[in-house]
Design an enzyme around this catalytic site. Structure first.
Site: not given
Length: 309
Positions: A275-277
Site C-alpha cells: 500500500t502507498e498512502v
C-alpha cells in the site's frame, strides 16, 4: 503533487559514492523525534491480553537497542492459512505503523479461526524514531529482503517468516509516499550512490504496488474499492504513470518484488500488495491515512478468504 529541487545534497561530492566519512556525517545529523517505546512497544503490550506477542529480534545501534515485536492470533490453527501484515519497513511512513496497530486493536478479532494473523507493526524502529527511510547504516531495508541481507531489520523479518513458508495466503505491506521522498530521500539516495537525482512527481492519493511476477488484478481492485471509501485514489500523471511506473488499472502499478528485495516479496503468498498512502495531501488527515491502511488490510483478507483455494 510535489517535485524536488535540483540543489546538491549537503553531504558528499556530486558523482562520488559515499565512504565511511560521509556515512558517519549523515548519521551524526539524525535526530530522534519520537519514541518507539511509547508509541509502539506500549501499544503492543496492551494487545498482549488478546494476542500472542513475541520478540523476533533485536537491533543494536549503540547506544540504542530495539526489540522487534510480532503479534500472532491467539487462536492459531494449523488447518487455516496465514496472513502477514507488515508496517514501518520504512520507519518514517507513520500510518503503516499506526495502521497495523489499529488493525490489530479494532479488526483482527473478526478473523479468529478463519485465518492466522502474523503482524509485524514496526519493522524499522530506529528509523521510526528518526522519521527516516534508512536504518542507522544508511541502508534501505525495503531493498534488502534477500539472503545475507545487509539490513538486520530485513534479516530478522526473513527469519520470522521462514518457518511458515508455504502457508502464507497473503501479505499486505503498509507504506506511504510522502513529499519528503522528493525533498530528502531520493536526493540522499542519489548522493549516497554517486548518482544524479532527477526531480519527479509525488502522486496525490492512495495507490497499490502489485507484483510483476504474480499479478493479482482482482485482488488489487478489491483493495482500491475499499480504500476509495476512506480516502482518494491517486491519478496517473500525464504519462499514464505513478512514480515512473505504468498504471495498469486505477491506482495500481507493478514492481518486481523479489528482484528488488522488497518486503512484499518475502512470503511466496498467492496474494501480495504494497500500500502507498499520501499523508501530505490537503485532502487527507492522519486518521484517514490510518483508516486507509486498515481498510486495505481488511479488504485483502476478506478477498483472499472468499477466493477459491
Amino acid at each position: 503533487m510535489t517535485t524536488s529541487s535540483s540543489a546538491p545534497y549537503p553531504i558528499g561530492t556530486p558523482g562520488v559514492p559515499w565512504g565511511a566519512a560521509e556515512r558517519a556525517l549523515w548519521l551524526s545529523r539524525q535526530v530522534r523525534h519520537r519514541s518507539y517505546h511509547d508509541d509502539v512497544a506500549k501499544a503492543v503490550e496492551r494487545l498482549s491480553d488478546r494476542f500472542d506477542v513475541e520478540v523476533y529480534g533485536q537491533l543494536d545501534y549503540p547506544p540504542d537497542q530495539y526489540r522487534l515485536f510480532a503479534v500472532r492470533s491467539r487462536s492459531w490453527r494449523d488447518d487455516v492459512p496465514v496472513a502477514l501484515v507488515t508496517g514501518g519497513v520504512h520507519g518514517y511512513e507513520t500510518s503503516g505503523v499506526h495502521g497495523a496497530l489499529q488493525f490489530l486493536d479494532r479488526h483482527a478479532a473478526q478473523y479468529a479461526n478463519k485465518i492466522n494473523l502474523l503482524v509485524a507493526p514496526c519493522v524499522s524502529p530506529w528509523a521510526y524514531e528518526r522519521i527516516h527511510r534508512w536504518n542507522a547504516n544508511a541502508i534501505d531495508p525495503n531493498r534488502s529482503f534477500r539472503e545475507n541481507s545487509p539490513a538486520e531489520e530485513s534479516a530478522a523479518l526473513l527469519r520470522l517468516v521462514a518457518p511458515l513458508k508455504g502457508r502464507f495466503l497473503l501479505h499486505v505491506d503498509l507504506h506511504e509516499t510522502t513529499d519528503t521522498d522528493e525533498s530528502e530521500f531520493r536526493p540522499a539516495l542519489a548522493a549516497r550512490d554517486g548518482k544524479t537525482s532527477e526531480p519527479d512527481q509525488i502522486p496525490d492519493g492512495f495507490y497499490l504496488v502489485d507484483d510483476i511476477e504474480n499479478p493479482q488484478p482482482a485482488f488489487q481492485q478489491a483493495i482500491i474499492e475499499a480504500v476509495s471509501k476512506v480516502t482518494h485514489i491517486a491519478p496517473a500523471d500525464a504519462n499514464g504513470q505513478i512514480i515512473g511506473s505504468d498504471v495498469v488499472a486505477p491506482g495500481i502499478i507493478r514492481y518486481a518484488m523479489r528482484q528488488l528485495g522488497l518486503c512484499a516479496g518475502i512470503t511466496g503468498a498467492r496474494y501480495t500488495t504494497t500500500t502507498e498512502v499520501y499523508p501530505d495531501s490537503p485532502r487527507a488527515t492522519p486518521q484517514q491515512c490510518n483508516d486507509a491502511q486498515v481498510a486495505a488490510a481488511c479488504a485483502a483478507i476478506e478477498f483472499a478468504l472468499r477466493a477459491p483455494r
